[in-house]
Design a protein around this motif. Sequence first.
Motif, PDB file in Angstrom:
ATOM      1  N   PRO B 292     -54.875 -41.745 -13.875  1.00 29.37           N
ATOM      2  CA  PRO B 292     -56.149 -41.959 -13.473  1.00 29.37           C
ATOM      3  C   PRO B 292     -55.937 -41.461 -11.765  1.00 29.37           C
ATOM      4  CG  PRO B 292     -55.205 -44.030 -13.417  1.00 29.37           C
ATOM      5  CD  PRO B 292     -54.120 -42.970 -14.081  1.00 29.37           C
ATOM      6  N   VAL B 293     -57.190 -40.886 -11.397  1.00 30.05           N
ATOM      7  CA  VAL B 293     -57.427 -40.202 -10.180  1.00 30.05           C
ATOM      8  C   VAL B 293     -58.369 -41.101  -9.237  1.00 30.05           C
ATOM      9  CG1 VAL B 293     -58.229 -38.162  -8.788  1.00 30.05           C
ATOM     10  CG2 VAL B 293     -57.648 -37.972 -11.112  1.00 30.05           C
ATOM     11  N   GLU B 294     -57.434 -41.884  -8.418  1.00 29.43           N
ATOM     12  CA  GLU B 294     -58.055 -42.627  -7.503  1.00 29.43           C
ATOM     13  C   GLU B 294     -59.062 -41.870  -6.703  1.00 29.43           C
ATOM     14  OE1 GLU B 294     -56.745 -45.975  -7.580  1.00 29.43           O
ATOM     15  OE2 GLU B 294     -54.995 -45.515  -8.922  1.00 29.43           O
ATOM     16  N   GLU B 295     -59.996 -42.895  -6.003  1.00 33.50           N
ATOM     17  CA  GLU B 295     -60.962 -42.369  -4.974  1.00 33.50           C
ATOM     18  C   GLU B 295     -61.614 -40.951  -5.479  1.00 33.50           C
ATOM     19  OE1 GLU B 295     -61.626 -43.704  -2.090  1.00 33.50           O
ATOM     20  OE2 GLU B 295     -60.324 -45.409  -2.967  1.00 33.50           O
ATOM     21  N   TYR B 338     -78.610 -48.900 -12.569  1.00 31.49           N
ATOM     22  CA  TYR B 338     -79.270 -48.000 -13.813  1.00 31.49           C
ATOM     23  C   TYR B 338     -80.547 -47.594 -13.595  1.00 31.49           C
ATOM     24  CZ  TYR B 338     -79.753 -46.956 -18.769  1.00 31.49           C
ATOM     25  OH  TYR B 338     -80.052 -46.378 -19.672  1.00 31.49           O
ATOM     26  N   ALA B 339     -81.459 -48.581 -12.835  1.00 30.47           N
ATOM     27  CA  ALA B 339     -82.697 -47.862 -12.537  1.00 30.47           C
ATOM     28  C   ALA B 339     -82.623 -46.786 -11.511  1.00 30.47           C
ATOM     29  CB  ALA B 339     -83.471 -49.246 -11.680  1.00 30.47           C
ATOM     30  N   VAL B 340     -81.821 -46.543 -10.913  1.00 30.31           N
ATOM     31  CA  VAL B 340     -81.490 -45.399  -9.807  1.00 30.31           C
ATOM     32  C   VAL B 340     -81.461 -44.250 -10.819  1.00 30.31           C
ATOM     33  CG1 VAL B 340     -80.240 -44.193  -7.984  1.00 30.31           C
ATOM     34  CG2 VAL B 340     -80.725 -46.594  -7.731  1.00 30.31           C
ATOM     35  N   ALA B 341     -80.303 -44.377 -11.814  1.00 29.37           N
ATOM     36  CA  ALA B 341     -80.150 -43.360 -12.731  1.00 29.37           C
ATOM     37  C   ALA B 341     -81.208 -42.800 -13.459  1.00 29.37           C
ATOM     38  CB  ALA B 341     -78.866 -43.912 -13.650  1.00 29.37           C
ATOM     39  N   ILE B 342     -82.287 -43.971 -14.115  1.00 30.20           N
ATOM     40  CA  ILE B 342     -83.436 -43.765 -14.695  1.00 30.20           C
ATOM     41  C   ILE B 342     -84.354 -42.741 -13.781  1.00 30.20           C
ATOM     42  CG2 ILE B 342     -85.638 -44.371 -15.721  1.00 30.20           C
ATOM     43  CD1 ILE B 342     -83.710 -47.126 -16.487  1.00 30.20           C
ATOM     44  N   ARG B 343     -84.476 -43.058 -12.658  1.00 31.41           N
ATOM     45  CA  ARG B 343     -85.512 -42.445 -11.754  1.00 31.41           C
ATOM     46  C   ARG B 343     -84.977 -40.768 -11.500  1.00 31.41           C
ATOM     47  NH1 ARG B 343     -86.036 -41.481  -6.176  1.00 31.41           N
ATOM     48  NH2 ARG B 343     -84.400 -42.844  -5.586  1.00 31.41           N
ATOM     49  N   ALA B 344     -83.569 -40.910 -11.218  1.00 34.29           N
ATOM     50  CA  ALA B 344     -82.738 -39.549 -11.039  1.00 34.29           C
ATOM     51  C   ALA B 344     -83.093 -38.688 -12.191  1.00 34.29           C
ATOM     52  CB  ALA B 344     -81.399 -39.703 -10.684  1.00 34.29           C
ATOM     53  N   HIS B 345     -82.870 -39.200 -13.437  1.00 36.02           N
ATOM     54  CA  HIS B 345     -83.262 -38.609 -14.537  1.00 36.02           C
ATOM     55  C   HIS B 345     -84.452 -37.937 -14.712  1.00 36.02           C
ATOM     56  CE1 HIS B 345     -82.368 -37.147 -18.536  1.00 36.02           C
ATOM     57  NE2 HIS B 345     -83.175 -37.836 -19.160  1.00 36.02           N
ATOM     58  N   GLU B 346     -85.284 -38.888 -14.574  1.00 29.05           N
ATOM     59  CA  GLU B 346     -86.828 -38.381 -14.588  1.00 29.05           C
ATOM     60  C   GLU B 346     -87.391 -37.433 -13.684  1.00 29.05           C
ATOM     61  OE1 GLU B 346     -88.971 -42.101 -14.391  1.00 29.05           O
ATOM     62  OE2 GLU B 346     -88.970 -42.432 -16.655  1.00 29.05           O
ATOM     63  N   GLU B 347     -86.606 -37.624 -12.520  1.00 30.56           N
ATOM     64  CA  GLU B 347     -87.215 -36.490 -11.439  1.00 30.56           C
ATOM     65  C   GLU B 347     -86.189 -35.443 -11.139  1.00 30.56           C
ATOM     66  OE1 GLU B 347     -87.812 -38.613  -7.643  1.00 30.56           O
ATOM     67  OE2 GLU B 347     -88.954 -40.393  -8.674  1.00 30.56           O
ATOM     68  N   ARG B 348     -85.140 -35.538 -12.125  1.00 32.23           N
ATOM     69  CA  ARG B 348     -84.067 -34.508 -12.276  1.00 32.23           C
ATOM     70  C   ARG B 348     -83.520 -34.190 -10.794  1.00 32.23           C
ATOM     71  NH1 ARG B 348     -84.895 -31.923 -17.097  1.00 32.23           N
ATOM     72  NH2 ARG B 348     -86.983 -31.988 -18.052  1.00 32.23           N
ATOM     73  N   LEU B 349     -83.155 -35.371 -10.468  1.00 33.77           N
ATOM     74  CA  LEU B 349     -82.231 -35.314  -9.052  1.00 33.77           C
ATOM     75  C   LEU B 349     -80.744 -35.589  -9.261  1.00 33.77           C
ATOM     76  CD1 LEU B 349     -84.704 -37.534  -7.007  1.00 33.77           C
ATOM     77  CD2 LEU B 349     -84.340 -35.073  -6.870  1.00 33.77           C
ATOM     78  N   PRO B 350     -79.799 -34.796  -8.459  1.00 36.79           N
ATOM     79  CA  PRO B 350     -78.686 -35.070  -8.674  1.00 36.79           C
ATOM     80  C   PRO B 350     -78.165 -36.369  -8.108  1.00 36.79           C
ATOM     81  CG  PRO B 350     -78.833 -33.749  -6.844  1.00 36.79           C
ATOM     82  CD  PRO B 350     -80.219 -33.652  -7.554  1.00 36.79           C
ATOM     83  N   VAL B 351     -76.999 -37.052  -8.747  1.00 37.43           N
ATOM     84  CA  VAL B 351     -76.541 -38.409  -8.148  1.00 37.43           C
ATOM     85  C   VAL B 351     -75.218 -38.209  -7.944  1.00 37.43           C
ATOM     86  CG1 VAL B 351     -78.089 -39.618  -9.646  1.00 37.43           C
ATOM     87  CG2 VAL B 351     -75.876 -38.899 -10.634  1.00 37.43           C
ATOM     88  N   GLN B 352     -74.682 -39.105  -7.004  1.00 37.97           N
ATOM     89  CA  GLN B 352     -73.410 -39.278  -6.377  1.00 37.97           C
ATOM     90  C   GLN B 352     -72.765 -40.643  -6.596  1.00 37.97           C
ATOM     91  OE1 GLN B 352     -73.643 -37.656  -2.551  1.00 37.97           O
ATOM     92  NE2 GLN B 352     -74.052 -39.735  -1.679  1.00 37.97           N
ATOM     93  N   CYS B 353     -71.463 -40.828  -6.766  1.00 37.10           N
ATOM     94  CA  CYS B 353     -70.606 -41.861  -6.721  1.00 37.10           C
ATOM     95  C   CYS B 353     -69.305 -41.672  -6.622  1.00 37.10           C
ATOM     96  CB  CYS B 353     -71.066 -42.602  -7.881  1.00 37.10           C
ATOM     97  SG  CYS B 353     -70.702 -41.985  -9.490  1.00 37.10           S
ATOM     98  N   ALA B 354     -68.395 -42.711  -6.526  1.00 35.30           N
ATOM     99  CA  ALA B 354     -67.068 -42.683  -6.469  1.00 35.30           C
ATOM    100  C   ALA B 354     -66.441 -43.854  -7.103  1.00 35.30           C
ATOM    101  CB  ALA B 354     -66.459 -42.931  -4.937  1.00 35.30           C
ATOM    102  N   GLY B 355     -65.168 -43.551  -7.727  1.00 38.11           N
ATOM    103  CA  GLY B 355     -64.206 -44.676  -8.629  1.00 38.11           C
ATOM    104  C   GLY B 355     -63.312 -43.836  -8.900  1.00 38.11           C
ATOM    105  N   VAL B 356     -62.545 -44.717  -9.981  1.00 36.42           N
ATOM    106  CA  VAL B 356     -61.081 -44.165 -10.470  1.00 36.42           C
ATOM    107  C   VAL B 356     -61.464 -43.551 -11.520  1.00 36.42           C
ATOM    108  CG1 VAL B 356     -58.833 -44.841 -11.468  1.00 36.42           C
ATOM    109  CG2 VAL B 356     -60.089 -46.313  -9.621  1.00 36.42           C
ATOM    110  N   LEU B 357     -61.110 -42.164 -11.902  1.00 36.44           N
ATOM    111  CA  LEU B 357     -61.456 -41.376 -13.010  1.00 36.44           C
ATOM    112  C   LEU B 357     -60.319 -41.380 -13.853  1.00 36.44           C
ATOM    113  CD1 LEU B 357     -63.536 -38.904 -13.833  1.00 36.44           C
ATOM    114  CD2 LEU B 357     -61.797 -37.410 -13.035  1.00 36.44           C
ATOM    115  N   GLU B 367     -64.509 -45.453 -13.625  1.00 39.21           N
ATOM    116  CA  GLU B 367     -64.271 -47.130 -13.407  1.00 39.21           C
ATOM    117  C   GLU B 367     -64.363 -47.406 -11.908  1.00 39.21           C
ATOM    118  OE1 GLU B 367     -60.690 -47.626 -15.403  1.00 39.21           O
ATOM    119  OE2 GLU B 367     -61.475 -47.346 -17.269  1.00 39.21           O
ATOM    120  N   GLY B 368     -64.788 -48.878 -11.816  1.00 37.67           N
ATOM    121  CA  GLY B 368     -64.929 -49.281 -10.643  1.00 37.67           C
ATOM    122  C   GLY B 368     -65.983 -48.469  -9.789  1.00 37.67           C
ATOM    123  N   VAL B 369     -67.005 -48.072 -10.375  1.00 35.69           N
ATOM    124  CA  VAL B 369     -67.945 -47.354  -9.606  1.00 35.69           C
ATOM    125  C   VAL B 369     -68.578 -47.819  -8.499  1.00 35.69           C
ATOM    126  CG1 VAL B 369     -70.298 -46.160  -9.899  1.00 35.69           C
ATOM    127  CG2 VAL B 369     -68.645 -46.191 -11.874  1.00 35.69           C
TER     128      VAL B 369
END
Lengths: 226, 378
Positions: B292-295, B338-357, B367-369
Amino acid sequence: MKSGTRCSLAGLDVRRGCVRNAHNPAHPKPTKGNSGPPANLNLKRLSRERKPRQTGGMHPNEQKQQFSFAYLRAIASAAGYAVTRPDIDDDSVDLTFSARGGDGTIRSPRLDAQVKCTADPVTEGGDFTFRLPLKNYDDLRPLELQAPRILIVTYVPRNQDDWIRQTDQELVLRRCAYWGSLRGQPDHPVGAARNPRVPVLLSRERLFSRSALRQIMHRLSEGGVP
Amino acid sequence: MTATLRDPDTLRSLRPLEIRRYLEATGWQRSRVGAPHSPCWTLRKGKSDYEVLVPPSPELRDYPLRITELLHTLEVAESRSLPEIWQDLTLSGYDVVRVRVQPKDCEPGSIKLDQGIVLVQSTREMLLAAACAAVEPRRAYPTRKARQAAEFIQRVRLGAPERGSFVVTALSPVPPSLEPGADGQERLDVAEPFERDVMLKLVGSLGALRRAAEGGSTTDFDAVVREGVSANLCAAIADMDAAPAGTEGVEVALSWARTRPVAAGLPRRVLISSGAMPVIREAARVFRETTPVEEFELTGTVIRLDRPDTAREGTVTILGFVEGSPRRVTLQLEPAEYAVAIRAHEERLPVQCAGVLRRTATSFRLEGVRGFDVANVT
């Protein structure tokens, strides 16, 4: 301190040379096909300068240097010391005297020398004065040296024919060399001259001889100075 | 004497400590006269006695002259050429790594330009892997390396090519160890500097890698991770061997800085045969994919939303870049995110996050988003 003031000692030796040699340096033989210099040339100067001879193409200054090296090498070998020519771009050390290690390598004590050669010695109260270029003077003064440095001035007769005398009994190299140490000497004012020189006094007592070299090397091996 | 060795500045660049360490390592002894700080060193060889003088400071006016004398004596006493001696003396402050390959289709002394580039790059990766392992042994290291390792690699130098089959020389400067005090005692209880740790780790990990490759199982490779074997090291070694017609193998040789002696008995060279390369390359892939890739920071677009009626959390698939390629990464999100994800999807906006890949059989999972939000696109 002009070179015209020929010293008595030099005069003696040169005279001795003249007696034994039919060729008088003051009157060089005219060369073939050249009946004399053009009238507008400085005759006095010409008579002082040596005409090119059959010297294997060597410049007179180079000849003097090589002769003085041979002279000093002869003394050093008789004293049991090695002489090496530094293999480096440093024009203020001409020869290094040292003891010999294994396979011809060198070992302590070591003595670096700046070697000069002149046919026109200048005397001052019985001692000699040599007009040393300022750069050489400055290179011989420092205290921060691993091996001490000295100045050696070799005096040769003006007439090259008098430099050596050889029979089946002996080889005489003329005339002699004096040494001096400029260690710790003060700065010399540069002045306006393009190639400034510093008059350096060499004691007549400091003949660079076999015993003198041995004594110097002994002092160095005891941790002393030349 | 070669032209450069007549140059006073070049001669001054050789430090007294480097010379003293060289002399110590080659059997010379300080002269008893004026010991322990005598500048004279002696060597008895057969019937010959040699002496060299090591001036205490390069500031001395006649330092260059004394060094030429020293070099000449070493040349005679060791019956070796001056360039060889000069190189040993000047490299005495470096740990020197020589990577030697002999491609089957090449003449000795040269290599195809493209292969040369790969070889230099792989040498860098190998050293970087060893540096990362010296910080902390892991199965794989992400693109962003530990600060200490990244700083180390900045200090490594590429040496001039050497004769023989093709050799890349990397020079790692190491601080000199302190000379023994007047009582002759050295302090052995002090930790080595990081630069030396890296080299010790390198030589250890290469030996371990060769053993693991001989065993050839996943267990064999897992067992040597703590010795410094990683996906990065395996990949670097396998890349060195990547000549079209194959090579005679890869040899990594190490000469330790004379200014910092090592304990006797450490291996000086490791040869990894060409036959071991397929196993090593595979080990690199397996290590990479099972680590897994940390960070991990992910940026991308939401391409799939999935939440069963009864569930609180939803699963989102994001198309983003992993190791430089577009990949599908799935992640579990709390209702608010999840609500943010729905809005991003509807408005076709990119998203960002971090976690263990983590890599799964077919895709990637984060994981651990943390910090899931619409990306700040400028």
